[in-house]
Design an enzyme around this catalytic site. Sequence first.
Site, PDB file in Angstrom:
ATOM      1  N   SER A 137       0.681  -1.140  -0.367  1.00 45.81           N
ATOM      2  CA  SER A 137      -0.266   0.126   0.032  1.00 45.81           C
ATOM      3  C   SER A 137       1.000   1.228  -0.102  1.00 45.81           C
ATOM      4  O   SER A 137       2.294   0.852   0.535  1.00 45.81           O
ATOM      5  CB  SER A 137      -0.940  -0.378   1.874  1.00 45.81           C
ATOM      6  OG  SER A 137      -1.498   1.283   1.681  1.00 45.81           O
TER       7      SER A 137
ATOM      8  N   TYR B 138      -1.755  -0.992  10.722  1.00 43.89           N
ATOM      9  CA  TYR B 138      -2.140  -1.417   9.012  1.00 43.89           C
ATOM     10  C   TYR B 138      -0.404  -0.781   8.393  1.00 43.89           C
ATOM     11  O   TYR B 138      -0.010  -1.614   7.844  1.00 43.89           O
ATOM     12  CB  TYR B 138      -3.239  -0.760   8.507  1.00 43.89           C
ATOM     13  CG  TYR B 138      -3.535  -0.985   6.960  1.00 43.89           C
ATOM     14  CD1 TYR B 138      -4.263  -2.111   6.470  1.00 43.89           C
ATOM     15  CD2 TYR B 138      -2.928  -0.189   5.793  1.00 43.89           C
ATOM     16  CE1 TYR B 138      -4.725  -1.633   4.452  1.00 43.89           C
ATOM     17  CE2 TYR B 138      -3.168   0.123   4.705  1.00 43.89           C
ATOM     18  CZ  TYR B 138      -3.882  -1.096   4.430  1.00 43.89           C
ATOM     19  OH  TYR B 138      -4.311  -1.296   2.992  1.00 43.89           O
TER      20      TYR B 138
HETATM   21  P1  NAD Z   1     -11.487  -6.789  -0.177  1.00 45.90           P
HETATM   22  O1  NAD Z   1     -11.764  -5.965   1.389  1.00 45.90           O
HETATM   23  O2  NAD Z   1     -12.443  -5.795  -0.927  1.00 45.90           O
HETATM   24  O3  NAD Z   1     -10.368  -8.086  -0.312  1.00 45.90           O
HETATM   25  C1  NAD Z   1     -10.281  -8.394   0.809  1.00 45.90           C
HETATM   26  C2  NAD Z   1     -10.008 -10.226   0.258  1.00 45.90           C
HETATM   27  O4  NAD Z   1      -9.465 -10.830   1.709  1.00 45.90           O
HETATM   28  C3  NAD Z   1     -11.144 -10.868   0.552  1.00 45.90           C
HETATM   29  O5  NAD Z   1     -11.604 -11.978  -0.310  1.00 45.90           O
HETATM   30  C4  NAD Z   1     -11.495 -11.349   2.016  1.00 45.90           C
HETATM   31  O6  NAD Z   1     -11.763 -12.789   2.148  1.00 45.90           O
HETATM   32  C5  NAD Z   1     -10.217 -12.128   2.174  1.00 45.90           C
HETATM   33  N1  NAD Z   1      -9.061 -11.799   3.657  1.00 45.90           N
HETATM   34  C6  NAD Z   1     -10.005 -11.871   4.935  1.00 45.90           C
HETATM   35  N2  NAD Z   1      -9.048 -11.891   5.931  1.00 45.90           N
HETATM   36  C7  NAD Z   1      -8.295 -13.082   5.221  1.00 45.90           C
HETATM   37  C8  NAD Z   1      -8.064 -14.147   5.846  1.00 45.90           C
HETATM   38  N3  NAD Z   1      -7.788 -13.501   7.228  1.00 45.90           N
HETATM   39  N4  NAD Z   1      -7.810 -14.809   5.337  1.00 45.90           N
HETATM   40  C9  NAD Z   1      -8.210 -14.767   3.902  1.00 45.90           C
HETATM   41  N5  NAD Z   1      -8.801 -14.293   3.449  1.00 45.90           N
HETATM   42  C10 NAD Z   1      -9.268 -13.087   3.997  1.00 45.90           C
HETATM   43  O7  NAD Z   1      -9.902  -5.578   0.754  1.00 45.90           O
HETATM   44  P2  NAD Z   1      -9.326  -5.299  -0.427  1.00 45.90           P
HETATM   45  O8  NAD Z   1      -9.258  -3.068  -0.450  1.00 45.90           O
HETATM   46  O9  NAD Z   1      -9.309  -5.624  -2.398  1.00 45.90           O
HETATM   47  O10 NAD Z   1      -8.026  -5.467  -0.376  1.00 45.90           O
HETATM   48  C11 NAD Z   1      -7.411  -5.893  -1.351  1.00 45.90           C
HETATM   49  C12 NAD Z   1      -5.364  -6.230  -0.297  1.00 45.90           C
HETATM   50  O11 NAD Z   1      -5.327  -4.656  -1.188  1.00 45.90           O
HETATM   51  C13 NAD Z   1      -4.927  -5.844   1.501  1.00 45.90           C
HETATM   52  O12 NAD Z   1      -3.458  -6.167   1.327  1.00 45.90           O
HETATM   53  C14 NAD Z   1      -4.750  -4.081   1.203  1.00 45.90           C
HETATM   54  O13 NAD Z   1      -4.823  -3.765   2.543  1.00 45.90           O
HETATM   55  C15 NAD Z   1      -4.522  -3.742  -0.096  1.00 45.90           C
HETATM   56  N6  NAD Z   1      -4.860  -2.266  -0.523  1.00 45.90           N
HETATM   57  C16 NAD Z   1      -5.993  -2.110  -0.962  1.00 45.90           C
HETATM   58  C17 NAD Z   1      -6.068  -0.590  -0.772  1.00 45.90           C
HETATM   59  C18 NAD Z   1      -7.318  -0.389  -0.766  1.00 45.90           C
HETATM   60  O14 NAD Z   1      -7.585   1.229  -1.026  1.00 45.90           O
HETATM   61  N7  NAD Z   1      -8.367  -1.062  -1.171  1.00 45.90           N
HETATM   62  C19 NAD Z   1      -4.813   0.518  -1.014  1.00 45.90           C
HETATM   63  C20 NAD Z   1      -3.556  -0.340  -1.115  1.00 45.90           C
HETATM   64  C21 NAD Z   1      -3.507  -1.292  -0.451  1.00 45.90           C
END
Ligand code: NAD
Length: 256
Positions: A139, A152
Amino acid sequence: MTLNGKTALITGSTSGIGLGIAHGLAAAGANVILNGFGDAQALLADFARHGVKVGHHGANVSHPSEIEAMFAYAAAEFGGVDILVNNAGIQHVAAVEDFPVERWDAIIAINLSAVFHATRLALPGMRQRDWGRIVNIASVHGLVGSTGKAAYVAAKHGVIGLTKVVGLETAKTGVTCNAICPGWVLTPLVQQQIDDRAAKGVDPQQARQDLLAEKQPSLEFVTPEQLGELVLFLCGEGGSQVRGAAWNMDGGWLAQ
Ligand code: NAD
């Protein structure tokens, strides 16, 4: 570009960024192993259009033994993992002195320790085949801080440190390890933060605009599809000398 014959394991790919990346990899010909919570059957049916082999393993990645079981499944059903995308992640927002200890432990386990466990389990097969791609979805919060996100930010900085070490330890091989650092992407993880603002009386559309305006100069969300394209680049020959990098895609967030 074709990834025919390669197998990609994407943690946390039943939603958001991981799901978008999984579709990108499958469209490029890779067999994919999905992971995460929710209705896997509907997702598996949707992936049939890519004409590749698709599976789902429901490992809770906060438990190392379940990650081990997922890799055993990958070996038995797919012959191993060529592309590992460490994507599963959760968020919790609170000031340090109010941060629930249980949330700290969960975020470190899912956002950081799971990346270590999956990486250590993927590397032997990748080294043996002298080809592999490890892409860690970190991130912008792996490179800068923000208030309220102690666990985080700590976990994501840790992911970038781990990425550098693995990038160095594999530097003379056909295996690469890199981190991608997205800015805001409109997924359930971010929608929750918009909802929390709206719950304080702000109009939901305004809450969304405020969130972008505070950090992301483009005033537009990055999309999972755009992140999927960067993963594909890192998987291709053009990406083969990108090693140990932390590559931001953030609408200008880090340029400020
Ligand atoms: P999201 O909530 O849409 O998806 C998260 C996924 O992780 C889901 O499939 C969920 O089932 C799975 N998950 C959660 N806990 C779990 C566990 N204990 N075991 C197995 N699977 C698990 O989130 P997202 O926004 O798509 O985030 C995905 C990644 O991207 C994360 O690492 C997040 O930190 C990173 N990220 C997101 C953003 C953003 O703006 N959305 C920005 C930077 C980084």
